[in-house]
Design an enzyme around this catalytic site. Structure first.
Site, PDB file in Angstrom:
ATOM      1  CD  GLU A  86      -2.803   1.339   2.343  1.00 28.41           C
ATOM      2  OE1 GLU A  86      -3.664   2.233   2.304  1.00 28.41           O
ATOM      3  OE2 GLU A  86      -2.776   0.466   3.222  1.00 28.41           O
ATOM      4  CG  ASP A 105      -3.359  -2.468   4.194  1.00 26.50           C
ATOM      5  OD1 ASP A 105      -2.675  -1.637   4.833  1.00 26.50           O
ATOM      6  OD2 ASP A 105      -4.530  -2.243   3.827  1.00 26.50           O
ATOM      7  CB  ILE A 107      -1.726  -0.228   9.744  1.00 25.01           C
ATOM      8  CG1 ILE A 107      -0.421  -0.461  10.503  1.00 25.01           C
ATOM      9  CG2 ILE A 107      -2.880  -0.026  10.735  1.00 25.01           C
ATOM     10  CD1 ILE A 107      -0.037   0.693  11.433  1.00 25.01           C
ATOM     11  CG  ASP A 108      -7.304  -2.939   5.951  1.00 31.85           C
ATOM     12  OD1 ASP A 108      -7.228  -2.226   4.939  1.00 31.85           O
ATOM     13  OD2 ASP A 108      -8.372  -3.425   6.375  1.00 31.85           O
ATOM     14  CB  THR A 110      -4.379   4.038   8.537  1.00 31.99           C
ATOM     15  OG1 THR A 110      -3.541   3.040   7.925  1.00 31.99           O
ATOM     16  CG2 THR A 110      -3.495   5.142   9.089  1.00 31.99           C
ATOM     17  CG  ASP A 235      -7.781  -2.229   1.040  1.00 31.74           C
ATOM     18  OD1 ASP A 235      -7.091  -1.901   2.007  1.00 31.74           O
ATOM     19  OD2 ASP A 235      -8.090  -1.454   0.112  1.00 31.74           O
TER      20      ASP A 235
END
Length: 285
Positions: A86, A105, A107-108, A110, A235
């Site tokens: 990402e 990702d 930190i999905d 954020t 995601d």
């Protein structure tokens, strides 16, 4: 219906005879857990360094640092693999081919992380010939790790997963997210979908702000269905495998095969997805 169009193995087939899906998965789990302390340390910090990728789309220094650690670790261990991450990918440009590719990702969720709302996760998937074969999702706050390998099932902390068998919206908890589109058309489109589902007496609707965690929750039966427009491959890659390995489907909201680059997804068991698909609108480009 399948989550992606399967392609025959080609020049990368030989690599899978030497490196099993389980070995790849173990590496993903190890690196996801290794960044947990860093994420938790910064999660409790009220003065996070926050930047804006869009009007309401946030990124933190932690996102960038975590992705850098994951990329360095995995590409050192597997030099033949590529990266689709990402924070290292220009928005809308997916450099993703048939090569073994880690889809990351860091930190999905954020925005949740910034506001110290505990639902966010690390998501790591591996694709070979653009087929997702390994998935790992780690929630540091909840201490939950979801795992899946192609043909090997999906698990939460070692317990095998199965999607629900709900067939009607009156029995269903459906999840979605508001995304980042604040245009008049975007807001009206989102609200029209919500109205269509609510008018069918859906049992409840949830918004958590993290597609990866919500899709993993579909795989383990916490949620019956999830849909969203505006998502990216990182995601949904890892979680899509978890759902299909748990007996569910991951499709385009229209009901056809999902495209990882298509920016939209619908998932759940086959019956409930068919019900929801008929209610969702067709978004203009």
């Amino acid at each position: 219906q399948t989550n992606i169009t399967l392609q025959p193995y080609n020049i990368y087939k030989y690599r899978m005879t030497d490196i099993s899906y389980t070995q790849y998965l173990n590496s993903a789990v190890n690196v996801a857990k290794s960044v947990g302390p860093l994420i938790l340390e910064n999660y409790n910090n009220r003065d996070k360094k926050v930047e804006y990728k869009g009007a309401v789309d946030l990124v933190t220094e932690t996102d960038k640092n975590v992705e850098e650690i994951i990329i360095k670790t995995l590409t050192t261990e597997y030099p033949h693999t590529k990266i689709l991450g990402e924070e290292s990918t220009k928005d809308g440009v997916y450099n993703w081919g048939n090569e073994p590719t880690w889809i990351i990702d860091p930190i999905d969720g954020t925005t949740n992380f910034v506001h110290r709302f505990p639902l966010f996760c690390v998501s790591i998937g591996l694709s070979i010939n653009k087929e997702i074969v390994v998935g790992c999702i780690y929630s540091p706050v909840l201490n939950e790790i979801f795992t899946a390998t192609k043909g090997g099932g999906s698990y939460l902390n070692g317990n095998k997963l199965q999607v629900t068998s709900v067939e009607t919206l009156q029995q269903a908890v459906v999840a979605t997210n508001v995304g980042y589109d604040r245009s008049e058309y975007g807001v009206e489109f989102m609200m029209s979908n919500l109205k269509a589902i609510m008018m069918q007496n859906v049992q409840s609707i949830r918004f958590s702000g993290t597609a990866a965690w919500e899709m993993a929750s579909v795989a383990c039966g916490r949620l019956d269905c999830f849909y969203e427009w505006g998502i990216h491959p990182w995601d949904i890659a890892a979680a899509s495998l978890m759902i299909t390995e748990a007996g569910g489907v991951v499709v385009d909201p229209s009901g056809g095969p999902v495209q990882m680059e298509g920016r939209r997804v619908l998932c759940g068991n086959a019956t409930i997805c068919q019900v929801v698909s008929k209610l969702l609108g067709v978004r203009k480009p």
